[in-house]
Design a protein around this motif. Structure first.
Motif, short mmCIF file in Angstrom:
data_model
loop_
_atom_site.label_atom_id
_atom_site.label_comp_id
_atom_site.label_asym_id
_atom_site.label_seq_id
_atom_site.Cartn_x
_atom_site.Cartn_y
_atom_site.Cartn_z
N CYS A 181 0.89 -1.38 -0.01
CA CYS A 181 0.05 -0.15 -0.03
C CYS A 181 0.91 1.25 0.08
CB CYS A 181 -0.99 -0.08 1.12
SG CYS A 181 -2.26 1.13 1.16
N LEU A 182 0.77 2.00 -1.09
CA LEU A 182 1.76 3.15 -1.16
C LEU A 182 0.94 4.40 -0.61
CD1 LEU A 182 3.26 2.12 -4.81
CD2 LEU A 182 4.10 1.68 -2.41
N VAL A 183 -0.15 4.24 -0.09
CA VAL A 183 -1.10 5.59 0.19
C VAL A 183 -1.17 5.29 1.79
CG1 VAL A 183 -3.10 6.83 0.06
CG2 VAL A 183 -1.90 5.66 -2.05
N ASP A 184 -1.03 6.64 2.60
CA ASP A 184 -1.25 6.27 3.97
C ASP A 184 -2.85 6.67 4.38
OD1 ASP A 184 -1.39 9.21 3.95
OD2 ASP A 184 0.36 9.64 4.83
N GLU A 185 -3.20 6.71 5.40
CA GLU A 185 -4.49 6.98 6.04
C GLU A 185 -4.86 8.20 5.52
OE1 GLU A 185 -1.53 7.55 9.25
OE2 GLU A 185 -2.14 5.74 8.18
N ARG A 186 -4.13 9.16 5.28
CA ARG A 186 -4.54 10.46 4.95
C ARG A 186 -4.69 10.85 3.65
NH1 ARG A 186 -0.21 14.00 5.88
NH2 ARG A 186 1.00 12.42 5.53
N GLY A 187 -4.27 9.81 2.74
CA GLY A 187 -4.41 9.89 1.32
C GLY A 187 -3.21 10.56 0.48
N TYR A 188 -2.02 10.34 1.26
CA TYR A 188 -0.63 10.83 0.79
C TYR A 188 0.13 9.61 0.35
CZ TYR A 188 -2.15 15.45 2.18
OH TYR A 188 -2.57 16.61 2.54
N PHE A 189 0.80 9.73 -0.60
CA PHE A 189 1.85 8.83 -1.08
C PHE A 189 2.94 8.50 0.26
CE2 PHE A 189 0.71 9.66 -5.47
CZ PHE A 189 0.41 8.59 -5.87
N THR A 190 3.20 7.21 0.21
CA THR A 190 4.30 6.97 1.30
C THR A 190 5.92 7.00 0.89
OG1 THR A 190 4.26 4.77 0.95
CG2 THR A 190 2.60 5.53 2.54
N GLU A 191 6.62 6.69 1.69
CA GLU A 191 8.13 6.75 1.15
C GLU A 191 8.15 5.67 0.14
OE1 GLU A 191 12.44 6.05 3.14
OE2 GLU A 191 10.71 6.48 4.48
N ALA A 192 7.63 4.47 0.18
CA ALA A 192 7.65 3.49 -0.47
C ALA A 192 7.31 3.71 -1.94
CB ALA A 192 6.86 2.39 -0.05
N ALA A 193 6.20 4.78 -2.32
CA ALA A 193 6.17 5.30 -3.85
C ALA A 193 7.46 5.89 -4.29
CB ALA A 193 4.82 6.06 -3.61
N GLY A 194 8.41 6.43 -3.51
CA GLY A 194 9.44 7.10 -4.31
C GLY A 194 9.66 8.67 -3.81
N PRO A 195 10.57 9.05 -3.81
CA PRO A 195 10.89 10.21 -3.27
C PRO A 195 10.40 11.53 -3.97
CG PRO A 195 12.90 9.58 -4.57
CD PRO A 195 11.99 8.13 -4.29
N GLU A 196 9.82 11.22 -5.59
CA GLU A 196 9.03 12.23 -6.15
C GLU A 196 7.59 12.31 -5.75
OE1 GLU A 196 10.81 9.60 -7.81
OE2 GLU A 196 12.32 10.34 -9.11
N LEU A 197 7.12 11.17 -5.12
CA LEU A 197 5.73 11.28 -4.51
C LEU A 197 5.56 11.19 -3.07
CD1 LEU A 197 4.38 8.42 -7.20
CD2 LEU A 197 4.17 10.88 -7.45
N LYS A 198 6.46 11.08 -2.46
CA LYS A 198 6.42 10.77 -0.95
C LYS A 198 5.68 12.19 -0.53
CE LYS A 198 8.86 10.57 3.34
NZ LYS A 198 10.20 10.38 3.86
N ASN A 199 4.55 12.18 0.28
CA ASN A 199 4.06 13.26 0.93
C ASN A 199 3.09 14.11 0.08
OD1 ASN A 199 4.81 12.44 3.46
ND2 ASN A 199 6.83 13.65 3.28
N LYS A 200 2.86 13.60 -1.09
CA LYS A 200 1.82 14.39 -1.90
C LYS A 200 0.37 13.72 -1.81
CE LYS A 200 5.07 16.20 -5.44
NZ LYS A 200 6.45 15.93 -5.27
#
Length: 178
Positions: free
Chosen positions: A61-80
């Protein structure tokens, strides 16, 4: 060629270097629902999860409970945010990789939260399950103290609780279930 010709093949992931994704058949993917070929996100829907389980794929799961990409999604997507700047970032990544064939506006059929009227992202979440008579007895005791209308429904609910073998205590929402 038909989709069956692709079954068993693989393709390079368009945004995660070195990641190879298998091409798998799925009954829910048809020509009437698009091209007949779609991505699979095992942690984001029952149909995808079923296909992944059948083929023993991980359910990352590359998305956290807030609906943001996690670190596992890669640095370009993290926290978006997935539905906001995350979408734009993925499009730019696909363009940079030369992997974007077409871009067009599309109104997706996301399920919507009945209170906030915002789209809901279906995602896998950690759960814990218990199978104990204590939890069952406590649930039945509490139900007996609840005023239920119509009163005839109480026995049906108590019987349902008695038949339940697994319990999942979920805190996925900060408010009650409708």
């Amino acid at each position: 060629f038909s989709g069956a010709d692709l079954a068993g093949g693989s393709c390079a992931h368009p945004t995660i270097p070195g990641r190879v994704s298998p091409l798998l058949p799925a009954n829910h993917v048809t020509m009437t629902k698009g091209t007949g070929l779609v991505h699979t996100a095992p942690a984001h829907g029952m149909e995808d999860y079923s296909v992944a389980s059948h083929h023993q794929l991980p359910t990352d799961c590359l998305v956290d409970e807030r609906g943001y990409f996690t670190e596992a999604a890669g640095p370009e997507l993290k926290n978006k945010n997935v539905l906001e700047e995350g979408n734009e970032a993925v499009i730019k990544m696909l363009q940079a990789a030369g992997s974007l064939l077409k871009e067009e506006k599309y109104v997706h059929s996301y399920p919507y939260d009945w209170r906030t009227k915002k789209p809901i992202i279906i995602r896998a979440s950690k759960q814990w399950f218990v199978n104990t008579a204590d939890v069952k007895a406590a649930a039945q005791d509490v139900l007996k103290k609840v005023k239920v209308i119509p009163t005839s429904a109480v026995n049906r609910m108590l019987e349902m609780l008695d038949r339940r073998t697994f319990w999942c205590i979920s805190r996925q929402r900060c408010w009650g279930v409708p």
